[in-house]
Design an enzyme around this catalytic site. Structure first.
Site, mmCIF file in Angstrom:
data_model
loop_
_atom_site.group_PDB
_atom_site.id
_atom_site.type_symbol
_atom_site.label_atom_id
_atom_site.label_comp_id
_atom_site.label_asym_id
_atom_site.label_seq_id
_atom_site.Cartn_x
_atom_site.Cartn_y
_atom_site.Cartn_z
ATOM 1 N N VAL A 12 -55.827 67.493 -3.767
ATOM 2 C CA VAL A 12 -55.873 68.414 -5.140
ATOM 3 C C VAL A 12 -54.780 67.875 -6.043
ATOM 4 O O VAL A 12 -54.776 67.827 -7.079
ATOM 5 C CB VAL A 12 -55.378 69.742 -4.687
ATOM 6 C CG1 VAL A 12 -55.089 70.842 -5.646
ATOM 7 C CG2 VAL A 12 -56.729 70.578 -3.664
ATOM 8 N N PHE A 153 -61.096 74.554 -8.327
ATOM 9 C CA PHE A 153 -62.402 74.418 -7.985
ATOM 10 C C PHE A 153 -63.036 73.075 -7.914
ATOM 11 O O PHE A 153 -64.202 73.072 -7.952
ATOM 12 C CB PHE A 153 -63.166 75.419 -9.056
ATOM 13 C CG PHE A 153 -62.615 76.981 -9.109
ATOM 14 C CD1 PHE A 153 -63.025 77.622 -8.113
ATOM 15 C CD2 PHE A 153 -61.809 77.020 -9.948
ATOM 16 C CE1 PHE A 153 -62.220 78.948 -8.070
ATOM 17 C CE2 PHE A 153 -61.352 78.445 -10.109
ATOM 18 C CZ PHE A 153 -61.467 79.277 -9.130
ATOM 19 N N LEU A 154 -62.214 72.049 -7.774
ATOM 20 C CA LEU A 154 -63.041 70.688 -7.695
ATOM 21 C C LEU A 154 -63.762 70.493 -6.307
ATOM 22 O O LEU A 154 -63.327 70.967 -5.281
ATOM 23 C CB LEU A 154 -61.369 69.808 -7.454
ATOM 24 C CG LEU A 154 -60.422 69.827 -8.615
ATOM 25 C CD1 LEU A 154 -59.442 68.878 -8.281
ATOM 26 C CD2 LEU A 154 -60.851 69.749 -10.027
ATOM 27 N N CYS A 264 -62.715 73.046 3.115
ATOM 28 C CA CYS A 264 -62.576 74.274 2.096
ATOM 29 C C CYS A 264 -63.415 75.563 2.601
ATOM 30 O O CYS A 264 -62.856 76.409 3.203
ATOM 31 C CB CYS A 264 -62.910 74.162 0.848
ATOM 32 S SG CYS A 264 -62.057 72.647 0.070
ATOM 33 N N LYS A 267 -62.520 76.865 6.314
ATOM 34 C CA LYS A 267 -61.355 77.199 6.239
ATOM 35 C C LYS A 267 -61.263 78.692 5.532
ATOM 36 O O LYS A 267 -60.799 79.664 5.842
ATOM 37 C CB LYS A 267 -60.319 76.302 5.703
ATOM 38 C CG LYS A 267 -58.728 76.673 5.573
ATOM 39 C CD LYS A 267 -57.979 75.354 5.259
ATOM 40 C CE LYS A 267 -57.954 75.100 3.786
ATOM 41 N NZ LYS A 267 -57.268 75.632 2.977
HETATM 42 C C1 UGA Z 1 -65.929 73.175 -2.262
HETATM 43 C C2 UGA Z 1 -66.355 74.058 -3.530
HETATM 44 O O1 UGA Z 1 -67.632 73.591 -4.128
HETATM 45 C C3 UGA Z 1 -65.054 73.794 -4.525
HETATM 46 O O2 UGA Z 1 -65.544 74.715 -5.721
HETATM 47 C C4 UGA Z 1 -63.819 74.119 -4.175
HETATM 48 O O3 UGA Z 1 -62.732 73.667 -5.102
HETATM 49 C C5 UGA Z 1 -63.295 73.365 -2.939
HETATM 50 O O4 UGA Z 1 -64.356 73.438 -2.053
HETATM 51 C C6 UGA Z 1 -62.240 73.634 -2.380
HETATM 52 O O5 UGA Z 1 -62.058 74.777 -1.953
HETATM 53 O O6 UGA Z 1 -61.205 72.982 -2.477
HETATM 54 P P1 UGA Z 1 -66.180 70.902 -1.268
HETATM 55 O O7 UGA Z 1 -65.825 71.195 -0.180
HETATM 56 O O8 UGA Z 1 -65.436 69.452 -1.943
HETATM 57 O O9 UGA Z 1 -65.919 71.954 -2.596
HETATM 58 O O10 UGA Z 1 -67.581 70.377 -1.372
HETATM 59 P P2 UGA Z 1 -69.098 71.152 -1.626
HETATM 60 O O11 UGA Z 1 -69.762 70.106 -2.603
HETATM 61 O O12 UGA Z 1 -68.937 72.497 -2.104
HETATM 62 O O13 UGA Z 1 -70.027 71.145 -0.203
HETATM 63 C C7 UGA Z 1 -69.636 71.903 0.946
HETATM 64 C C8 UGA Z 1 -70.382 71.707 2.023
HETATM 65 O O14 UGA Z 1 -71.795 72.534 1.886
HETATM 66 C C9 UGA Z 1 -70.958 70.423 2.458
HETATM 67 O O15 UGA Z 1 -70.797 70.011 3.738
HETATM 68 C C10 UGA Z 1 -72.518 70.250 1.887
HETATM 69 O O16 UGA Z 1 -73.296 69.503 2.547
HETATM 70 C C11 UGA Z 1 -72.695 71.639 2.175
HETATM 71 N N1 UGA Z 1 -73.812 72.213 1.112
HETATM 72 C C12 UGA Z 1 -73.646 72.348 -0.142
HETATM 73 C C13 UGA Z 1 -75.063 72.476 1.570
HETATM 74 O O17 UGA Z 1 -75.225 72.282 2.938
HETATM 75 N N2 UGA Z 1 -76.254 72.985 0.761
HETATM 76 C C14 UGA Z 1 -75.836 73.103 -0.539
HETATM 77 O O18 UGA Z 1 -76.894 73.522 -1.182
HETATM 78 C C15 UGA Z 1 -74.828 72.551 -0.975
#
Ligand code: UGA
Length: 433
Positions: A12, A153-154, A264, A267
Protein backbone atom coordinates in the site's frame (compact mmCIF):
# COMPACT_ATOMS: atom_id res chain seq x y z
CA UNK A 1 1.95 20.41 -4.03
CA UNK A 2 2.45 19.07 -0.51
CA UNK A 3 5.36 17.40 1.25
CA UNK A 4 4.29 13.87 2.11
CA UNK A 5 5.99 11.24 4.23
CA UNK A 6 4.81 7.66 3.64
CA UNK A 7 5.67 5.44 6.59
CA UNK A 8 5.85 1.80 5.51
CA UNK A 9 6.99 0.65 2.08
CA UNK A 10 4.79 -2.41 1.83
CA UNK A 11 2.34 -2.85 -0.95
CA UNK A 12 0.00 0.00 0.00
CA UNK A 13 2.70 2.48 1.01
CA UNK A 14 4.76 2.02 -2.10
CA UNK A 15 1.92 2.20 -4.60
CA UNK A 16 0.29 5.16 -2.83
CA UNK A 17 3.61 6.99 -2.43
CA UNK A 18 4.55 6.55 -6.09
CA UNK A 19 1.10 7.66 -7.26
CA UNK A 20 1.02 10.77 -5.04
CA UNK A 21 4.45 11.69 -6.43
CA UNK A 22 3.03 11.25 -9.93
CA UNK A 23 0.29 13.73 -8.97
CA UNK A 24 3.09 16.26 -8.43
CA UNK A 25 3.51 16.01 -4.65
CA UNK A 26 6.92 15.60 -3.07
CA UNK A 27 6.94 12.15 -1.43
CA UNK A 28 9.46 10.56 0.89
CA UNK A 29 8.85 6.84 1.52
CA UNK A 30 10.43 5.70 4.78
CA UNK A 31 10.86 2.29 6.31
CA UNK A 32 12.94 0.89 9.17
CA UNK A 33 14.02 -1.97 6.85
CA UNK A 34 17.25 -0.41 5.55
CA UNK A 35 17.94 -3.26 3.10
CA UNK A 36 14.60 -2.67 1.43
CA UNK A 37 15.24 1.09 1.27
CA UNK A 38 18.63 0.54 -0.39
CA UNK A 39 16.97 -1.63 -3.04
CA UNK A 40 14.14 0.86 -3.56
CA UNK A 41 16.69 3.62 -4.17
CA UNK A 42 17.78 1.52 -7.15
CA UNK A 43 14.10 1.02 -8.15
CA UNK A 44 14.21 -2.65 -7.11
CA UNK A 45 10.70 -3.51 -5.87
CA UNK A 46 10.29 -6.38 -3.39
CA UNK A 47 7.10 -7.73 -5.03
CA UNK A 48 5.49 -7.99 -8.44
CA UNK A 49 3.06 -5.27 -9.48
CA UNK A 50 2.55 -4.35 -13.16
CA UNK A 51 3.69 -0.79 -13.97
CA UNK A 52 4.97 0.09 -10.50
CA UNK A 53 8.67 -0.07 -11.37
CA UNK A 54 8.22 2.45 -14.22
CA UNK A 55 6.28 4.76 -11.89
CA UNK A 56 9.00 4.62 -9.27
CA UNK A 57 11.77 5.17 -11.81
CA UNK A 58 10.00 8.10 -13.43
CA UNK A 59 9.18 9.93 -10.20
CA UNK A 60 12.58 9.23 -8.64
CA UNK A 61 14.23 10.71 -11.73
CA UNK A 62 12.01 13.81 -11.45
CA UNK A 63 13.08 14.09 -7.81
CA UNK A 64 9.50 13.93 -6.57
CA UNK A 65 9.99 10.55 -4.92
CA UNK A 66 12.70 9.57 -2.46
CA UNK A 67 13.44 6.75 -0.02
CA UNK A 68 14.97 6.83 3.43
CA UNK A 69 15.39 4.67 6.50
CA UNK A 70 15.36 7.78 8.68
CA UNK A 71 11.72 7.77 9.79
CA UNK A 72 12.20 10.65 12.27
CA UNK A 73 13.67 12.89 9.60
CA UNK A 74 10.84 12.00 7.24
CA UNK A 75 8.30 13.03 9.86
CA UNK A 76 10.05 16.30 10.63
CA UNK A 77 10.38 17.26 6.96
CA UNK A 78 6.75 16.64 5.93
CA UNK A 79 3.39 18.21 6.45
CA UNK A 80 1.28 15.18 5.63
CA UNK A 81 2.28 11.86 7.18
CA UNK A 82 0.70 8.65 5.97
CA UNK A 83 0.75 5.57 8.18
CA UNK A 84 0.89 2.56 5.84
CA UNK A 85 2.37 -0.12 8.06
CA UNK A 86 1.10 -3.68 8.34
CA UNK A 87 -1.93 -4.67 10.42
CA UNK A 88 -1.66 -8.47 10.43
CA UNK A 89 -4.25 -10.78 12.02
CA UNK A 90 -3.89 -11.63 15.70
CA UNK A 91 -4.61 -15.23 16.70
CA UNK A 92 -8.17 -14.21 17.67
CA UNK A 93 -8.80 -12.67 14.22
CA UNK A 94 -8.57 -9.03 15.33
CA UNK A 95 -6.11 -6.63 13.66
CA UNK A 96 -2.70 -6.25 15.30
CA UNK A 97 -2.29 -2.48 15.60
CA UNK A 98 1.03 -2.42 17.43
CA UNK A 99 2.96 -1.06 14.42
CA UNK A 100 0.39 1.71 13.88
CA UNK A 101 0.61 2.78 17.53
CA UNK A 102 4.41 2.67 17.54
CA UNK A 103 4.45 4.97 14.50
CA UNK A 104 1.97 7.32 16.22
CA UNK A 105 4.40 7.69 19.14
CA UNK A 106 7.26 8.40 16.78
CA UNK A 107 5.22 11.06 14.99
CA UNK A 108 4.38 12.71 18.32
CA UNK A 109 8.02 12.86 19.34
CA UNK A 110 9.14 14.45 16.08
CA UNK A 111 6.49 17.07 15.66
CA UNK A 112 7.30 20.75 15.83
CA UNK A 113 4.67 22.22 13.53
CA UNK A 114 1.16 21.38 12.25
CA UNK A 115 0.87 17.87 10.74
CA UNK A 116 -1.89 15.92 9.11
CA UNK A 117 -1.55 12.28 10.15
CA UNK A 118 -3.35 9.98 7.73
CA UNK A 119 -4.16 6.37 8.35
CA UNK A 120 -3.93 4.27 5.17
CA UNK A 121 -3.55 0.92 6.89
CA UNK A 122 -6.74 -1.09 7.39
CA UNK A 123 -7.49 -0.55 11.07
CA UNK A 124 -10.34 -1.35 13.40
CA UNK A 125 -12.96 1.27 14.09
CA UNK A 126 -11.77 3.68 16.75
CA UNK A 127 -8.09 3.46 15.79
CA UNK A 128 -7.98 7.02 14.39
CA UNK A 129 -9.20 8.35 17.73
CA UNK A 130 -6.64 6.18 19.54
CA UNK A 131 -3.83 7.47 17.28
CA UNK A 132 -4.87 11.05 18.12
CA UNK A 133 -4.79 10.23 21.82
CA UNK A 134 -1.33 8.63 21.55
CA UNK A 135 0.01 11.65 19.69
CA UNK A 136 -1.45 14.04 22.26
CA UNK A 137 0.04 12.17 25.20
CA UNK A 138 3.50 11.68 23.63
CA UNK A 139 4.11 15.16 22.24
CA UNK A 140 7.12 16.95 23.75
CA UNK A 141 5.13 20.20 23.64
CA UNK A 142 1.64 20.89 22.45
CA UNK A 143 1.60 21.16 18.63
CA UNK A 144 -1.55 21.27 16.50
CA UNK A 145 -2.32 18.20 14.36
CA UNK A 146 -5.22 16.35 12.75
CA UNK A 147 -5.80 12.66 12.28
CA UNK A 148 -7.47 11.51 9.07
CA UNK A 149 -8.69 8.10 7.91
CA UNK A 150 -8.16 7.52 4.18
CA UNK A 151 -8.67 3.80 3.49
CA UNK A 152 -7.32 2.38 0.26
CA UNK A 153 -9.22 0.21 -2.21
CA UNK A 154 -6.36 -0.91 -4.47
CA UNK A 155 -6.32 -4.41 -5.90
CA UNK A 156 -3.06 -6.22 -6.32
CA UNK A 157 -2.27 -6.59 -10.00
CA UNK A 158 -4.12 -3.41 -11.01
CA UNK A 159 -3.09 -1.10 -8.18
CA UNK A 160 -1.85 1.83 -10.28
CA UNK A 161 -4.97 1.89 -12.44
CA UNK A 162 -7.13 1.60 -9.31
CA UNK A 163 -5.31 4.54 -7.73
CA UNK A 164 -5.46 6.72 -10.82
CA UNK A 165 -9.12 5.97 -11.62
CA UNK A 166 -10.81 4.99 -8.37
CA UNK A 167 -14.57 4.51 -7.98
CA UNK A 168 -14.37 6.79 -4.96
CA UNK A 169 -12.00 8.31 -2.41
CA UNK A 170 -12.99 8.13 1.25
CA UNK A 171 -11.70 10.78 3.65
CA UNK A 172 -12.63 10.65 7.32
CA UNK A 173 -11.67 13.82 9.19
CA UNK A 174 -13.13 16.19 11.69
CA UNK A 175 -11.28 19.38 10.79
CA UNK A 176 -11.82 21.56 7.71
CA UNK A 177 -8.10 22.33 7.68
CA UNK A 178 -7.18 18.65 7.26
CA UNK A 179 -9.91 18.17 4.64
CA UNK A 180 -8.43 21.06 2.64
CA UNK A 181 -4.95 19.48 2.72
CA UNK A 182 -6.35 16.10 1.63
CA UNK A 183 -8.30 17.74 -1.18
CA UNK A 184 -5.11 19.31 -2.43
CA UNK A 185 -3.06 16.12 -2.57
CA UNK A 186 -5.92 14.36 -4.37
CA UNK A 187 -6.56 17.33 -6.71
CA UNK A 188 -6.00 15.40 -10.00
CA UNK A 189 -8.80 13.04 -8.96
CA UNK A 190 -11.14 15.97 -8.27
CA UNK A 191 -10.44 17.13 -11.83
CA UNK A 192 -11.71 13.82 -13.26
CA UNK A 193 -14.77 14.11 -11.02
CA UNK A 194 -14.04 11.17 -8.76
CA UNK A 195 -16.68 10.98 -6.04
CA UNK A 196 -15.08 12.01 -2.74
CA UNK A 197 -16.82 10.83 0.42
CA UNK A 198 -16.05 13.19 3.27
CA UNK A 199 -17.07 11.76 6.58
CA UNK A 200 -16.02 11.03 10.16
CA UNK A 201 -13.03 8.91 11.20
CA UNK A 202 -15.18 6.01 12.42
CA UNK A 203 -17.37 5.93 9.32
CA UNK A 204 -14.33 5.94 7.02
CA UNK A 205 -12.74 3.11 9.01
CA UNK A 206 -15.89 1.01 8.77
CA UNK A 207 -16.38 1.71 5.02
CA UNK A 208 -13.17 -0.17 4.31
CA UNK A 209 -14.23 -3.31 6.22
CA UNK A 210 -17.80 -3.16 4.96
CA UNK A 211 -16.64 -2.92 1.34
CA UNK A 212 -14.20 -5.83 1.56
CA UNK A 213 -16.66 -7.97 3.51
CA UNK A 214 -19.42 -7.29 0.99
CA UNK A 215 -17.19 -8.27 -1.94
CA UNK A 216 -16.08 -11.41 -0.07
CA UNK A 217 -19.75 -12.21 0.59
CA UNK A 218 -20.54 -11.84 -3.12
CA UNK A 219 -17.84 -14.40 -3.91
CA UNK A 220 -19.02 -16.84 -1.24
CA UNK A 221 -22.60 -16.38 -2.40
CA UNK A 222 -21.80 -17.37 -5.97
CA UNK A 223 -19.62 -20.26 -4.77
CA UNK A 224 -22.54 -21.55 -2.73
CA UNK A 225 -24.78 -21.18 -5.80
CA UNK A 226 -22.15 -23.10 -7.80
CA UNK A 227 -22.46 -26.02 -5.41
CA UNK A 228 -26.22 -25.89 -5.73
CA UNK A 229 -25.93 -25.69 -9.55
CA UNK A 230 -23.93 -28.93 -9.59
CA UNK A 231 -26.61 -30.68 -7.53
CA UNK A 232 -29.57 -29.51 -9.64
CA UNK A 233 -27.86 -29.60 -13.04
CA UNK A 234 -27.62 -25.83 -13.63
CA UNK A 235 -24.73 -23.71 -14.96
CA UNK A 236 -23.34 -21.14 -12.49
CA UNK A 237 -21.70 -19.06 -15.23
CA UNK A 238 -25.08 -18.42 -16.82
CA UNK A 239 -26.69 -17.84 -13.42
CA UNK A 240 -23.97 -15.27 -12.57
CA UNK A 241 -24.24 -13.59 -15.97
CA UNK A 242 -28.00 -13.22 -15.71
CA UNK A 243 -27.80 -12.04 -12.09
CA UNK A 244 -25.08 -9.54 -12.99
CA UNK A 245 -27.20 -7.95 -15.70
CA UNK A 246 -29.50 -6.68 -12.98
CA UNK A 247 -28.01 -3.26 -12.35
CA UNK A 248 -28.74 -3.60 -8.65
CA UNK A 249 -26.50 -6.67 -8.43
CA UNK A 250 -23.77 -5.92 -10.99
CA UNK A 251 -21.57 -8.43 -12.80
CA UNK A 252 -18.32 -8.06 -10.83
CA UNK A 253 -17.10 -10.46 -8.13
CA UNK A 254 -19.52 -13.16 -9.20
CA UNK A 255 -16.94 -15.61 -10.57
CA UNK A 256 -17.28 -18.96 -8.91
CA UNK A 257 -13.96 -20.65 -8.24
CA UNK A 258 -11.62 -21.77 -5.51
CA UNK A 259 -12.70 -19.05 -3.08
CA UNK A 260 -11.08 -15.79 -2.04
CA UNK A 261 -7.52 -15.51 -0.77
CA UNK A 262 -4.92 -12.77 -0.48
CA UNK A 263 -3.85 -10.45 2.26
CA UNK A 264 -7.15 -8.58 2.54
CA UNK A 265 -10.46 -10.45 2.30
CA UNK A 266 -9.56 -13.33 4.67
CA UNK A 267 -8.02 -10.93 7.20
CA UNK A 268 -10.63 -8.19 6.95
CA UNK A 269 -13.68 -10.48 7.13
CA UNK A 270 -12.28 -12.03 10.32
CA UNK A 271 -11.42 -8.62 11.76
CA UNK A 272 -14.97 -7.42 11.09
CA UNK A 273 -16.43 -10.32 13.06
CA UNK A 274 -14.07 -9.35 15.87
CA UNK A 275 -15.13 -5.69 15.73
CA UNK A 276 -18.77 -6.80 16.01
CA UNK A 277 -17.98 -9.13 18.93
CA UNK A 278 -16.31 -6.32 20.82
CA UNK A 279 -19.55 -4.35 20.79
CA UNK A 280 -21.62 -7.44 21.63
CA UNK A 281 -23.23 -7.90 18.27
CA UNK A 282 -22.87 -10.20 15.26
CA UNK A 283 -22.20 -10.02 11.55
CA UNK A 284 -23.75 -13.40 10.71
CA UNK A 285 -23.62 -12.92 6.93
CA UNK A 286 -19.89 -12.28 7.14
CA UNK A 287 -19.49 -15.35 9.40
CA UNK A 288 -21.23 -17.41 6.72
CA UNK A 289 -19.06 -15.94 3.94
CA UNK A 290 -15.95 -17.04 5.87
CA UNK A 291 -17.31 -20.56 6.43
CA UNK A 292 -18.33 -21.00 2.79
CA UNK A 293 -14.90 -19.82 1.69
CA UNK A 294 -13.20 -22.42 3.88
CA UNK A 295 -15.47 -25.13 2.50
CA UNK A 296 -14.77 -24.08 -1.09
CA UNK A 297 -11.15 -25.23 -0.83
CA UNK A 298 -12.38 -28.64 0.38
CA UNK A 299 -14.82 -28.81 -2.51
CA UNK A 300 -11.96 -28.32 -4.98
CA UNK A 301 -9.94 -31.02 -3.21
CA UNK A 302 -12.91 -33.42 -3.32
CA UNK A 303 -13.31 -32.87 -7.07
CA UNK A 304 -9.70 -34.00 -7.57
CA UNK A 305 -10.19 -36.93 -5.20
CA UNK A 306 -13.38 -38.09 -6.91
CA UNK A 307 -11.68 -38.06 -10.32
CA UNK A 308 -8.82 -40.21 -9.04
CA UNK A 309 -10.34 -42.60 -6.54
CA UNK A 310 -7.35 -42.98 -4.27
CA UNK A 311 -4.80 -40.16 -4.32
CA UNK A 312 -1.95 -42.23 -2.92
CA UNK A 313 0.99 -42.07 -5.34
CA UNK A 314 -1.02 -40.09 -7.93
CA UNK A 315 0.70 -37.19 -9.66
CA UNK A 316 -1.35 -34.00 -9.54
CA UNK A 317 -0.20 -31.10 -11.73
CA UNK A 318 -1.16 -27.63 -10.49
CA UNK A 319 -1.30 -24.64 -12.84
CA UNK A 320 -1.25 -21.33 -10.97
CA UNK A 321 -0.30 -20.82 -7.33
CA UNK A 322 -0.76 -17.12 -6.50
CA UNK A 323 -4.06 -16.13 -4.87
CA UNK A 324 -5.07 -14.48 -8.15
CA UNK A 325 -3.42 -13.60 -11.49
CA UNK A 326 -0.92 -10.76 -12.01
CA UNK A 327 0.63 -11.07 -8.57
CA UNK A 328 3.33 -13.18 -6.92
CA UNK A 329 1.43 -13.00 -3.62
CA UNK A 330 0.86 -16.39 -2.00
CA UNK A 331 -0.82 -15.11 1.16
CA UNK A 332 -3.92 -17.21 1.92
CA UNK A 333 -3.82 -18.56 -1.65
CA UNK A 334 -6.45 -21.31 -2.09
CA UNK A 335 -3.71 -23.34 -3.85
CA UNK A 336 -1.90 -23.78 -0.50
CA UNK A 337 -4.89 -25.38 1.25
CA UNK A 338 -5.71 -27.63 -1.72
CA UNK A 339 -2.09 -28.76 -2.19
CA UNK A 340 -1.71 -29.45 1.53
CA UNK A 341 -4.82 -31.66 1.49
CA UNK A 342 -3.48 -33.52 -1.57
CA UNK A 343 -0.12 -34.06 0.11
CA UNK A 344 -1.85 -35.35 3.25
CA UNK A 345 -3.50 -37.91 1.01
CA UNK A 346 -0.06 -38.93 -0.33
CA UNK A 347 -0.37 -37.42 -3.79
CA UNK A 348 2.75 -36.11 -5.54
CA UNK A 349 2.52 -32.48 -6.64
CA UNK A 350 4.04 -30.75 -9.66
CA UNK A 351 3.32 -27.06 -10.16
CA UNK A 352 3.96 -24.03 -12.30
CA UNK A 353 3.15 -20.34 -11.82
CA UNK A 354 4.38 -17.50 -14.07
CA UNK A 355 5.63 -15.37 -11.15
CA UNK A 356 4.74 -16.86 -7.74
CA UNK A 357 7.02 -19.92 -7.60
CA UNK A 358 9.73 -18.21 -5.59
CA UNK A 359 7.22 -17.25 -2.89
CA UNK A 360 5.47 -20.61 -3.17
CA UNK A 361 8.72 -22.43 -2.35
CA UNK A 362 8.70 -20.77 1.08
CA UNK A 363 5.34 -22.30 2.00
CA UNK A 364 5.16 -25.45 -0.16
CA UNK A 365 8.56 -27.12 -0.06
CA UNK A 366 7.69 -30.65 -1.18
CA UNK A 367 6.29 -29.56 -4.53
CA UNK A 368 8.16 -30.27 -7.76
CA UNK A 369 8.29 -26.87 -9.50
CA UNK A 370 8.35 -26.96 -13.32
CA UNK A 371 9.49 -24.61 -16.11
CA UNK A 372 6.14 -24.40 -17.88
CA UNK A 373 2.63 -25.91 -18.07
CA UNK A 374 3.88 -28.76 -20.27
CA UNK A 375 6.43 -29.83 -17.67
CA UNK A 376 3.55 -29.97 -15.19
CA UNK A 377 1.42 -32.06 -17.54
CA UNK A 378 4.13 -34.68 -18.07
CA UNK A 379 3.02 -37.93 -16.37
CA UNK A 380 0.30 -36.11 -14.42
CA UNK A 381 -2.84 -38.02 -13.51
CA UNK A 382 -4.85 -34.80 -13.19
CA UNK A 383 -4.23 -31.17 -14.08
CA UNK A 384 -5.75 -28.58 -11.71
CA UNK A 385 -6.13 -24.91 -12.65
CA UNK A 386 -5.85 -22.93 -9.41
CA UNK A 387 -5.16 -19.41 -10.78
CA UNK A 388 -6.61 -18.03 -14.00
CA UNK A 389 -3.42 -16.57 -15.49
CA UNK A 390 -3.97 -15.52 -19.13
CA UNK A 391 -1.20 -17.78 -20.36
CA UNK A 392 -3.24 -20.83 -19.29
CA UNK A 393 -6.18 -19.84 -21.49
CA UNK A 394 -4.64 -20.93 -24.78
CA UNK A 395 -2.51 -23.99 -24.14
CA UNK A 396 -1.67 -26.69 -26.70
CA UNK A 397 -4.20 -29.18 -25.34
CA UNK A 398 -3.50 -32.07 -27.75
CA UNK A 399 0.15 -31.84 -26.56
CA UNK A 400 -0.95 -31.70 -22.91
CA UNK A 401 -3.18 -34.72 -23.41
CA UNK A 402 -0.29 -36.62 -24.96
CA UNK A 403 1.98 -35.81 -22.02
CA UNK A 404 -0.46 -36.78 -19.24
CA UNK A 405 -0.87 -40.20 -17.70
CA UNK A 406 -4.61 -39.79 -17.80
CA UNK A 407 -6.31 -36.74 -19.41
CA UNK A 408 -8.22 -35.31 -16.46
CA UNK A 409 -8.70 -31.61 -15.69
CA UNK A 410 -10.14 -29.91 -12.63
CA UNK A 411 -10.73 -26.32 -13.64
CA UNK A 412 -11.12 -24.59 -10.27
CA UNK A 413 -11.47 -21.17 -11.97
CA UNK A 414 -13.86 -22.05 -14.81
CA UNK A 415 -11.35 -20.93 -17.42
CA UNK A 416 -12.21 -23.47 -20.13
CA UNK A 417 -15.29 -24.37 -22.09
CA UNK A 418 -16.44 -27.75 -20.75
CA UNK A 419 -17.77 -28.94 -24.14
CA UNK A 420 -14.53 -28.07 -25.91
CA UNK A 421 -12.42 -29.84 -23.30
CA UNK A 422 -14.60 -32.94 -23.39
CA UNK A 423 -14.45 -32.81 -27.19
CA UNK A 424 -10.64 -32.86 -26.95
CA UNK A 425 -10.89 -36.08 -24.93
CA UNK A 426 -10.42 -34.76 -21.39
CA UNK A 427 -12.41 -35.82 -18.38
CA UNK A 428 -13.29 -32.26 -17.36
CA UNK A 429 -14.67 -30.96 -14.04
CA UNK A 430 -15.36 -27.26 -13.48
CA UNK A 431 -17.05 -25.39 -10.63
CA UNK A 432 -20.83 -25.22 -10.70
CA UNK A 433 -21.46 -26.35 -14.27
C1 UGA B 1 -9.11 -6.54 -2.36
C2 UGA B 1 -10.14 -5.50 -2.81
O1 UGA B 1 -10.68 -5.87 -4.09
C3 UGA B 1 -9.52 -4.11 -2.89
O2 UGA B 1 -10.53 -3.14 -3.22
C4 UGA B 1 -8.90 -3.76 -1.54
O3 UGA B 1 -8.23 -2.51 -1.57
C5 UGA B 1 -7.88 -4.83 -1.15
O4 UGA B 1 -8.53 -6.11 -1.12
C6 UGA B 1 -7.33 -4.46 0.21
O5 UGA B 1 -8.09 -4.46 1.18
O6 UGA B 1 -6.17 -4.05 0.29
P1 UGA B 1 -7.13 -7.93 -3.57
O7 UGA B 1 -7.04 -8.69 -2.30
O8 UGA B 1 -5.89 -7.39 -4.20
O9 UGA B 1 -8.09 -6.63 -3.37
O10 UGA B 1 -7.81 -8.88 -4.63
P2 UGA B 1 -9.22 -9.06 -5.38
O11 UGA B 1 -9.05 -8.80 -6.82
O12 UGA B 1 -10.28 -8.33 -4.69
O13 UGA B 1 -9.43 -10.64 -5.19
C7 UGA B 1 -9.52 -11.25 -3.91
C8 UGA B 1 -9.78 -12.72 -4.03
O14 UGA B 1 -11.10 -12.98 -4.47
C9 UGA B 1 -8.87 -13.46 -5.00
O15 UGA B 1 -8.45 -14.68 -4.41
C10 UGA B 1 -9.75 -13.74 -6.20
O16 UGA B 1 -9.38 -14.89 -6.91
C11 UGA B 1 -11.10 -13.93 -5.54
N1 UGA B 1 -12.23 -13.64 -6.42
C12 UGA B 1 -12.46 -12.38 -6.88
C13 UGA B 1 -13.10 -14.68 -6.77
O17 UGA B 1 -12.93 -15.84 -6.38
N2 UGA B 1 -14.18 -14.39 -7.56
C14 UGA B 1 -14.43 -13.14 -8.02
O18 UGA B 1 -15.45 -12.95 -8.73
C15 UGA B 1 -13.55 -12.11 -7.68
Amino acid sequence: MRKICMIGTGYVGLVTGACFADFGNSVLCVDVDSEKIELLKKSVIPFFEPGLKEFIERNTARKRLGFSEDVEWGIRESEVIFIAVGTPSLSDGGADLSQVFAVAEKIAQNMSEYKVVVNKSTVSVGTGAKVAEIIRTHQRRSVEFDVVSNPEFLREGSAIEDFMRPDRVVIGATSEKAMAVMSEIYRPLYLIETPIIKTTLETAELIKYASNAFLATKISFINEMADLCEKVGADVNVVAKAMGLDGRIGPKFLHAGAGFGGSCFPKDTLALTKIAQQVNTQVSIVDAAIAVNRRQREIVFQKIQRLNGTLRGKCIGVLGLSFKPKTDDMRQAPSIAVIEMLIQHKAKIKAYDPVAMENARKVLDTVDYCQDPYGVAENADTLVIMTEWNEFRELDFPRIKGLMNTPKIVDARNVYDPERMRGLGFQYVGVGR
